[in-house]
Design an enzyme around this catalytic site. Structure first.
Site, PDB file in Angstrom:
ATOM      1  N   ASP A 211      38.169  36.451  44.561  1.00  0.00           N
ATOM      2  CA  ASP A 211      37.751  37.375  45.613  1.00  0.00           C
ATOM      3  C   ASP A 211      36.501  38.153  45.210  1.00  0.00           C
ATOM      4  O   ASP A 211      36.080  38.151  44.048  1.00  0.00           O
ATOM      5  CB  ASP A 211      38.876  38.380  45.899  1.00  0.00           C
ATOM      6  CG  ASP A 211      40.080  37.743  46.548  1.00  0.00           C
ATOM      7  OD1 ASP A 211      39.943  36.630  47.087  1.00  0.00           O
ATOM      8  OD2 ASP A 211      41.161  38.353  46.518  1.00  0.00           O
TER       9      ASP A 211
ATOM     10  N   TYR B  10      45.704  35.277  34.632  1.00  0.00           N
ATOM     11  CA  TYR B  10      44.991  36.443  35.138  1.00  0.00           C
ATOM     12  C   TYR B  10      45.321  37.670  34.289  1.00  0.00           C
ATOM     13  O   TYR B  10      46.438  37.806  33.779  1.00  0.00           O
ATOM     14  CB  TYR B  10      45.372  36.734  36.591  1.00  0.00           C
ATOM     15  CG  TYR B  10      44.654  35.887  37.617  1.00  0.00           C
ATOM     16  CD1 TYR B  10      43.385  36.246  38.072  1.00  0.00           C
ATOM     17  CD2 TYR B  10      45.241  34.734  38.129  1.00  0.00           C
ATOM     18  CE1 TYR B  10      42.725  35.468  39.016  1.00  0.00           C
ATOM     19  CE2 TYR B  10      44.589  33.952  39.072  1.00  0.00           C
ATOM     20  CZ  TYR B  10      43.329  34.332  39.518  1.00  0.00           C
ATOM     21  OH  TYR B  10      42.675  33.573  40.442  1.00  0.00           O
TER      22      TYR B  10
END
Length: 269
Positions: free
Chosen positions: A56, A109
């Protein structure tokens, strides 16, 4: 014709995400332009350019992977000389034609959570409830055709005045990690009980969760079912590390100036 994989690092701050968008700066757009300028590809569709992770807006990476076909020899530093300094190709590899970059076995992540006086024990309890296979409908920005995802692990550790939250899974929905972190942080603050996670993962109705800011999220790396023999470029890694150190020092100095201004505003008469 060879299929090439590149391992990409980038600071996502000034980009509108990874995926190309008309008239907006994106990581993918810069990469494709650099590959074209280097003469490695012409049309990205013809070169079958693909990426593993479409991060994103504002999200960073140390190990995203892209693939494309080219008849030419690939030189990492030739590409890096064209790319902006906040994007760096760290390694390259030749892969077999059937290699599917979009389907890693694991994605790693890391989220950096800045907050004070959180209850780490409660946070770990909430984090453990995400592990396994669940319906993550409430943890995506949009209605998903298949919201079922498997999370291998969610680990939290405290470091100085921040928390590091590592999330490992096969795939993730849009904003999923940041919404998971939001719930974990709210549990740590005592605003909700850890058992609330069970309710959110078994949705009878859609509940909105405000995602945490994207600028604290890093795609650390990807793991595939086959061994990719990446050839790391020492100069590229050193160059990216130097850029990070320069920016860290710059932000540190700016932070000190603002701290002195704040303290002087309070004390000066």
């Amino acid at each position: 014709m060879r299929k090439i994989a590149l391992k990409i690092a980038y600071i996502g701050t000034r980009f509108y995400g990874f995926q190309r968008q008309p008239d907006l700066p994106t990581v993918e757009g810069e990469l494709i332009s650099a590959l074209q300028e280097a003469g490695l590809i012409e049309d990205p569709k013809d070169a079958r350019f693909q990426a593993a992770g479409r991060t994103d807006k504002g999200v960073h990476s140390l190990g995203n992977v892209v693939t494309f076909f080219t008849p030419y020899d690939v030189h990492v530093n030739q590409i890096n000389d064209i790319l902006p300094r906040d994007i760096k190709v760290l390694a390259s590899a030749s892969v077999y034609y059937g290699f599917k970059v979009r389907y890693p076995l694991k994605r790693y992540y890391r989220y950096i959570l800045f907050d004070d006086d959180l209850d780490l024990e409660f946070m770990n309890l909430a984090a453990s409830k995400f592990e396994g296979t669940h319906d993550f409908t409430n943890f995506s920005k949009r209605i998903e055709r298949n919201p079922i995802r498997k999370i291998e692990s969610v680990k939290i550790r405290e470091d100085d005045d921040y928390y590091i939250i590592d999330v490992v899974g096969e795939s993730f929905l849009w904003q999923m990690v940041r919404k998971m972190v939001k719930v974990i942080a709210d549990v740590g603050k005592g605003e909700i009980e850890a058992e609330k996670v069970d309710e959110l993962l078994n949705p009878k109705e859609r509940i909105y969760i405000e995602p945490m800011p994207p600028e604290n999220l890093i795609l650390i790396g990807l793991e595939y079912g086959v061994k990719i023999k990446f050839k790391e470029d020492d100069y590229a890694i050193s160059s990216f590390k130097s850029m990070l150190e320069e920016e860290f020092l710059e932000y540190k100095r700016a932070s000190i100036v603002r701290k002195v201004m704040r303290d002087t505003l309070i004390t000066f008469k």
